[in-house]
Design a protein around this motif. Structure first.
Motif, short mmCIF file in Angstrom:
data_model
loop_
_atom_site.label_atom_id
_atom_site.label_comp_id
_atom_site.label_asym_id
_atom_site.label_seq_id
_atom_site.Cartn_x
_atom_site.Cartn_y
_atom_site.Cartn_z
N ILE A 1 5.18 -5.45 2.46
CA ILE A 1 6.33 -4.97 1.67
C ILE A 1 5.86 -4.08 0.53
CG2 ILE A 1 7.75 -6.98 2.25
CD1 ILE A 1 7.21 -8.14 -0.47
N HIS B 1 11.46 5.02 -0.15
CA HIS B 1 11.56 6.33 0.50
C HIS B 1 12.99 6.62 0.97
CE1 HIS B 1 7.28 5.78 0.40
NE2 HIS B 1 7.21 5.00 1.46
N LYS C 1 -2.11 0.31 6.09
CA LYS C 1 -1.67 -1.09 5.94
C LYS C 1 -1.14 -1.69 7.24
CE LYS C 1 2.01 -1.15 3.97
NZ LYS C 1 3.31 -1.13 3.32
N ALA D 1 0.86 -1.19 0.00
CA ALA D 1 0.00 0.00 0.00
C ALA D 1 0.89 1.22 0.00
CB ALA D 1 -0.86 0.03 1.26
P1 5GP Z 1 7.87 2.25 6.91
O1 5GP Z 1 9.23 2.87 6.90
O2 5GP Z 1 6.79 3.29 6.86
O3 5GP Z 1 7.69 1.26 8.02
O4 5GP Z 1 7.73 1.38 5.57
C1 5GP Z 1 7.93 2.01 4.34
C2 5GP Z 1 7.62 1.04 3.23
O5 5GP Z 1 8.57 -0.02 3.20
C3 5GP Z 1 6.25 0.38 3.33
O6 5GP Z 1 5.63 0.47 2.06
C4 5GP Z 1 6.56 -1.05 3.66
O7 5GP Z 1 5.60 -1.93 3.13
C5 5GP Z 1 7.88 -1.22 2.95
N1 5GP Z 1 8.62 -2.36 3.48
C6 5GP Z 1 8.72 -2.77 4.77
N2 5GP Z 1 9.45 -3.88 4.86
C7 5GP Z 1 9.81 -4.20 3.60
C8 5GP Z 1 10.58 -5.27 3.02
O8 5GP Z 1 11.07 -6.17 3.69
N3 5GP Z 1 10.74 -5.25 1.68
C9 5GP Z 1 10.22 -4.28 0.89
N4 5GP Z 1 10.42 -4.38 -0.41
N5 5GP Z 1 9.49 -3.28 1.39
C10 5GP Z 1 9.29 -3.23 2.72
#
Ligand code: 5GP
Length: 197
Positions: free
Chosen positions: A94, A69, A10, A4
């Motif tokens: 992810i 990001h 999410k 998402a």
């Molecule tokens: P946040 O920093 O907000 O926790 O996550 C940022 C983004 O990284 C989210 O879209 C999340 O789904 C993605 N993300 C988290 N863990 C993983 C991972 O192991 N692999 C990938 N490809 N994306 C991830």
């Protein structure tokens, strides 16, 4: 696999899914981003520095990884192998680059994309969350414009317009997928008539 744009809800929906299905296990990703207030290392993520992450990539310890990001995130190959060997369903939260890698390499995944009702609601939620700077929020909104079109190749789309209803739809997907004949074919063995081959 659940993906998402940031702010679609999410993480909260995944938490509800885990509460509703105690036998579903959440994968804990490796991440290079700074730990946020309230997060715990080893529970929300395994927080590691970039050098360690790159070493994991080189040693092929990750089933998928991506820069999201401006930070690196990845899923351990061992987590997926252990789950497959133990017959455990695993939930991956992810991004779409990582989900695309999993789709290519693992045939049995189920791909769900959570959508916000629209962009303005997404922006409102990111500011209301209060966890990120304006600059980070703007970057996440820009990324959303690239991520949302990816939803077209996912198996299921869930619009998080109303949290409770989105949660119910997400749970229904898990229940329905668990009833699919290719996952439950062995049940028919109970109906084999003695003497049949
Ligand atoms: P946040 O920093 O907000 O926790 O996550 C940022 C983004 O990284 C989210 O879209 C999340 O789904 C993605 N993300 C988290 N863990 C993983 C991972 O192991 N692999 C990938 N490809 N994306 C991830």
């Amino acid at each position: 696999m659940v993906s998402a744009p940031s702010g679609a809800g999410k993480t909260s929906l995944c938490r509800e899914l885990i509460d509703s299905f105690p036998d579903l296990r959440q994968s804990i990703s490796f991440a290079t981003r700074p730990i946020r207030k309230g997060e715990r290392d080893g529970i929300d993520y395994h927080f590691i520095d970039t050098e360690v992450f790159q070493a994991m990539v080189e040693q092929k310890q990750l089933a998928e990884w991506a820069e999201v990001h401006g930070n690196l995130y990845g899923t351990s190959l061992e987590t997926l192998t252990d789950a497959a060997e133990g017959g455990v369903d695993i939930l991956l939260d992810i991004d779409c680059q990582g989900a695309a890698q999993i789709k290519e390499n693992y045939q049995r995944g189920v791909f769900v994309f959570i959508l916000p009702p629209d962009y303005s609601e997404l922006e409102k939620r990111l500011y209301a969350r209060g966890t990120d700077s304006d600059e980070v929020i703007q970057r996440r909104l820009e990324n959303a414009q690239f991520e949302i079109p990816q939803a077209s190749w996912y198996d299921y789309l869930v619009v998080n317009d109303d949290f409770q209803s989105a949660k119910e739809r997400l749970c229904s997907i898990v229940s329905a997928e668990r009833c699919r004949s290719h996952r439950t074919g062995q049940l028919l063995e109970n109906f084999t008539v003695k003497g049949d081959k």
